[in-house]
Enzyme design. Structure first.
Site, PDB file in Angstrom:
ATOM      1  N   LYS A  13       0.672  -1.216  -0.017  1.00 33.34           N
ATOM      2  CA  LYS A  13      -0.015   0.132   0.017  1.00 33.34           C
ATOM      3  C   LYS A  13       0.777   1.229   0.174  1.00 33.34           C
ATOM      4  O   LYS A  13       0.668   2.285  -0.794  1.00 33.34           O
ATOM      5  CB  LYS A  13      -0.957   0.110   1.161  1.00 33.34           C
ATOM      6  CG  LYS A  13      -1.950  -1.104   1.400  1.00 33.34           C
ATOM      7  CD  LYS A  13      -2.911  -0.882   2.395  1.00 33.34           C
ATOM      8  CE  LYS A  13      -2.328  -0.958   3.909  1.00 33.34           C
ATOM      9  NZ  LYS A  13      -1.572  -2.161   4.295  1.00 33.34           N
ATOM     10  N   ARG A  88      -9.444   0.322   9.401  1.00 31.26           N
ATOM     11  CA  ARG A  88      -8.805  -0.774   9.436  1.00 31.26           C
ATOM     12  C   ARG A  88      -9.794  -1.565  10.208  1.00 31.26           C
ATOM     13  O   ARG A  88      -9.479  -2.610  10.852  1.00 31.26           O
ATOM     14  CB  ARG A  88      -7.681  -0.523  10.450  1.00 31.26           C
ATOM     15  CG  ARG A  88      -6.273  -1.024   9.638  1.00 31.26           C
ATOM     16  CD  ARG A  88      -5.146  -0.913  10.681  1.00 31.26           C
ATOM     17  NE  ARG A  88      -4.198  -1.426  10.336  1.00 31.26           N
ATOM     18  CZ  ARG A  88      -2.994  -0.974   9.892  1.00 31.26           C
ATOM     19  NH1 ARG A  88      -3.173   0.309   9.302  1.00 31.26           N
ATOM     20  NH2 ARG A  88      -1.915  -1.589   9.742  1.00 31.26           N
ATOM     21  N   ARG A 127      11.947  -6.735   5.715  1.00 31.85           N
ATOM     22  CA  ARG A 127      11.825  -5.177   5.415  1.00 31.85           C
ATOM     23  C   ARG A 127      12.960  -4.601   6.446  1.00 31.85           C
ATOM     24  O   ARG A 127      12.983  -5.123   7.631  1.00 31.85           O
ATOM     25  CB  ARG A 127      10.561  -4.923   5.614  1.00 31.85           C
ATOM     26  CG  ARG A 127      10.474  -3.310   5.534  1.00 31.85           C
ATOM     27  CD  ARG A 127       9.147  -2.724   5.229  1.00 31.85           C
ATOM     28  NE  ARG A 127       8.036  -2.958   6.469  1.00 31.85           N
ATOM     29  CZ  ARG A 127       6.876  -2.643   6.380  1.00 31.85           C
ATOM     30  NH1 ARG A 127       6.508  -2.035   5.135  1.00 31.85           N
ATOM     31  NH2 ARG A 127       6.098  -2.722   7.470  1.00 31.85           N
ATOM     32  N   ARG A 161      12.005  -2.600  11.747  1.00 28.67           N
ATOM     33  CA  ARG A 161      10.930  -1.891  12.486  1.00 28.67           C
ATOM     34  C   ARG A 161      10.614  -3.008  13.768  1.00 28.67           C
ATOM     35  O   ARG A 161      10.350  -4.188  13.258  1.00 28.67           O
ATOM     36  CB  ARG A 161       9.931  -1.656  11.607  1.00 28.67           C
ATOM     37  CG  ARG A 161       9.331  -0.410  11.435  1.00 28.67           C
ATOM     38  CD  ARG A 161       8.537   0.054  10.485  1.00 28.67           C
ATOM     39  NE  ARG A 161       7.234  -0.463  10.882  1.00 28.67           N
ATOM     40  CZ  ARG A 161       6.104  -0.214  10.087  1.00 28.67           C
ATOM     41  NH1 ARG A 161       6.136   0.376   8.935  1.00 28.67           N
ATOM     42  NH2 ARG A 161       4.767  -0.780  10.453  1.00 28.67           N
ATOM     43  N   ARG A 172       0.054  -9.225  13.557  1.00 26.15           N
ATOM     44  CA  ARG A 172      -0.630  -8.067  12.639  1.00 26.15           C
ATOM     45  C   ARG A 172      -1.495  -8.900  11.696  1.00 26.15           C
ATOM     46  O   ARG A 172      -2.654  -8.217  11.205  1.00 26.15           O
ATOM     47  CB  ARG A 172       0.284  -7.352  12.066  1.00 26.15           C
ATOM     48  CG  ARG A 172       1.196  -6.436  13.124  1.00 26.15           C
ATOM     49  CD  ARG A 172       2.387  -5.716  12.771  1.00 26.15           C
ATOM     50  NE  ARG A 172       1.932  -4.549  11.796  1.00 26.15           N
ATOM     51  CZ  ARG A 172       2.925  -4.221  11.049  1.00 26.15           C
ATOM     52  NH1 ARG A 172       4.185  -4.379  10.927  1.00 26.15           N
ATOM     53  NH2 ARG A 172       2.518  -3.209   9.893  1.00 26.15           N
TER      54      ARG A 172
HETATM   55  P1  AMP Z   1       0.982   0.549   9.459  1.00 30.51           P
HETATM   56  O1  AMP Z   1       2.325   1.575   9.055  1.00 30.51           O
HETATM   57  O2  AMP Z   1      -0.078   1.141   8.623  1.00 30.51           O
HETATM   58  O3  AMP Z   1       1.335  -0.878   9.061  1.00 30.51           O
HETATM   59  O4  AMP Z   1       0.772   0.866  10.927  1.00 30.51           O
HETATM   60  C1  AMP Z   1       1.499   0.636  11.785  1.00 30.51           C
HETATM   61  C2  AMP Z   1       0.859   0.269  13.382  1.00 30.51           C
HETATM   62  O5  AMP Z   1      -0.051   1.611  13.575  1.00 30.51           O
HETATM   63  C3  AMP Z   1      -0.449  -0.774  13.186  1.00 30.51           C
HETATM   64  O6  AMP Z   1       0.037  -1.837  13.415  1.00 30.51           O
HETATM   65  C4  AMP Z   1      -1.475  -0.027  14.395  1.00 30.51           C
HETATM   66  O7  AMP Z   1      -0.905  -0.522  15.597  1.00 30.51           O
HETATM   67  C5  AMP Z   1      -1.296   1.442  13.900  1.00 30.51           C
HETATM   68  N1  AMP Z   1      -2.215   1.793  13.184  1.00 30.51           N
HETATM   69  C6  AMP Z   1      -2.044   2.453  12.013  1.00 30.51           C
HETATM   70  N2  AMP Z   1      -3.432   2.927  11.427  1.00 30.51           N
HETATM   71  C7  AMP Z   1      -4.208   2.386  12.121  1.00 30.51           C
HETATM   72  C8  AMP Z   1      -5.571   2.287  12.261  1.00 30.51           C
HETATM   73  N3  AMP Z   1      -6.452   2.896  10.899  1.00 30.51           N
HETATM   74  N4  AMP Z   1      -6.219   1.867  13.218  1.00 30.51           N
HETATM   75  C9  AMP Z   1      -5.728   1.236  14.225  1.00 30.51           C
HETATM   76  N5  AMP Z   1      -4.326   1.267  14.342  1.00 30.51           N
HETATM   77  C10 AMP Z   1      -3.679   1.805  13.238  1.00 30.51           C
END
Ligand code: AMP
Length: 220
Positions: A13, A88, A127, A161, A172
């Site tokens: 994404k 999400r 990654r 990360r 996740r």
């Molecule tokens: P991402 O970079 O999108 O994978 O987000 C990293 C982390 O941020 C996720 O594993 C969640 O803990 C939190 N996070 C990001 N976007 C959301 C969302 N829309 N709702 C809830 N938690 C989020």
């Protein structure tokens, strides 16, 4: 053009958003990026979000919806935007419908990037990111020229990360299945969903996305 990129963590994404930003000149709104910056800056939001993020869990819906409501007030969203990593969960999608209703906006299209589970696990655990400048690498497909050293800023800060370890990635992905995957049906029922095959070269995925946007009359 207002679009949502839906897909498991590691489905590409972020990469596809960057291409879309370049082509259509609309901003990417990544809740993950906003949250990571808040954690680094040590803000109240960051303090609230940090423990959920480290464990790979979801930050509470009201916190996320508050962030989105605020972000949509910025002028740069007037011509459209790409949501990356949001919504999400079904409550977040419903909350977004409410926010759009209040400000008189509608959603144009939801693109689901579909990638097999094993491909995602491999992609994510290999990654690496530069903790200093944020450059992203992949040990298999795009490693830094010198092990551990960032090509872009030269610092020896290329790391995994915290939430990309195998255990957290599995967690996740499980959360994606239970909380986020139901959104596919949610948007399909509204006639907004298009599925894109994500297990191929990033440029080829992007060509398919552009085609979908053109075919659905959403390309600018
Ligand atoms: P991402 O970079 O999108 O994978 O987000 C990293 C982390 O941020 C996720 O594993 C969640 O803990 C939190 N996070 C990001 N976007 C959301 C969302 N829309 N709702 C809830 N938690 C989020």
């Amino acid at each position: 053009m207002r679009i949502i990129l839906l897909g498991a963590p590691g489905s590409g994404k972020g990469t596809q958003s960057a291409y879309l930003v370049d082509k259509y000149e609309i901003p990417q709104i990544s809740t993950g990026d906003i949250l990571r910056k808040a954690v680094t800056d040590g803000t109240e939001l960051g303090k609230k979000a940090e423990s959920f993020m480290t464990s790979g869990g979801l930050v509470p819906d009201d916190v996320i919806l508050g962030m989105i409501r605020e972000r949509l007030q910025d002028e740069d969203t007037e011509r459209g935007f790409i949501f990356d990593g949001f919504p999400r969960s079904i409550p977040q999608a419903e909350g977004l419908d409410d926010i759009f209703g209040e400000i008189g906006m509608t959603l144009d299209r939801v693109l689901e990037i579909r990638v097999p589970f094993e491909t995602i696990l491999t992609r994510m655990t290999s990654r690496r990111v530069c903790a200093h400048c944020g450059a992203v690498y992949n040990l298999r497909s795009q490693p830094p020229k010198v092990d551990g050293i960032c090509d872009r800023c030269g610092r020896a800060e290329v790391v995994q990360r915290e939430d990309d370890s195998e255990e957290t990635v599995r967690h996740r992905l499980q959360i994606y299945e239970t909380s986020t995957a139901p959104l596919v049906e949610y948007y399909e029922r509204r006639g907004l969903l298009s599925v894109v095959e994500g297990d191929k070269a990033p440029q080829d995925v992007f060509s398919e996305i552009v085609q979908v946007l053109e075919d659905s009359g959403n390309a600018l």
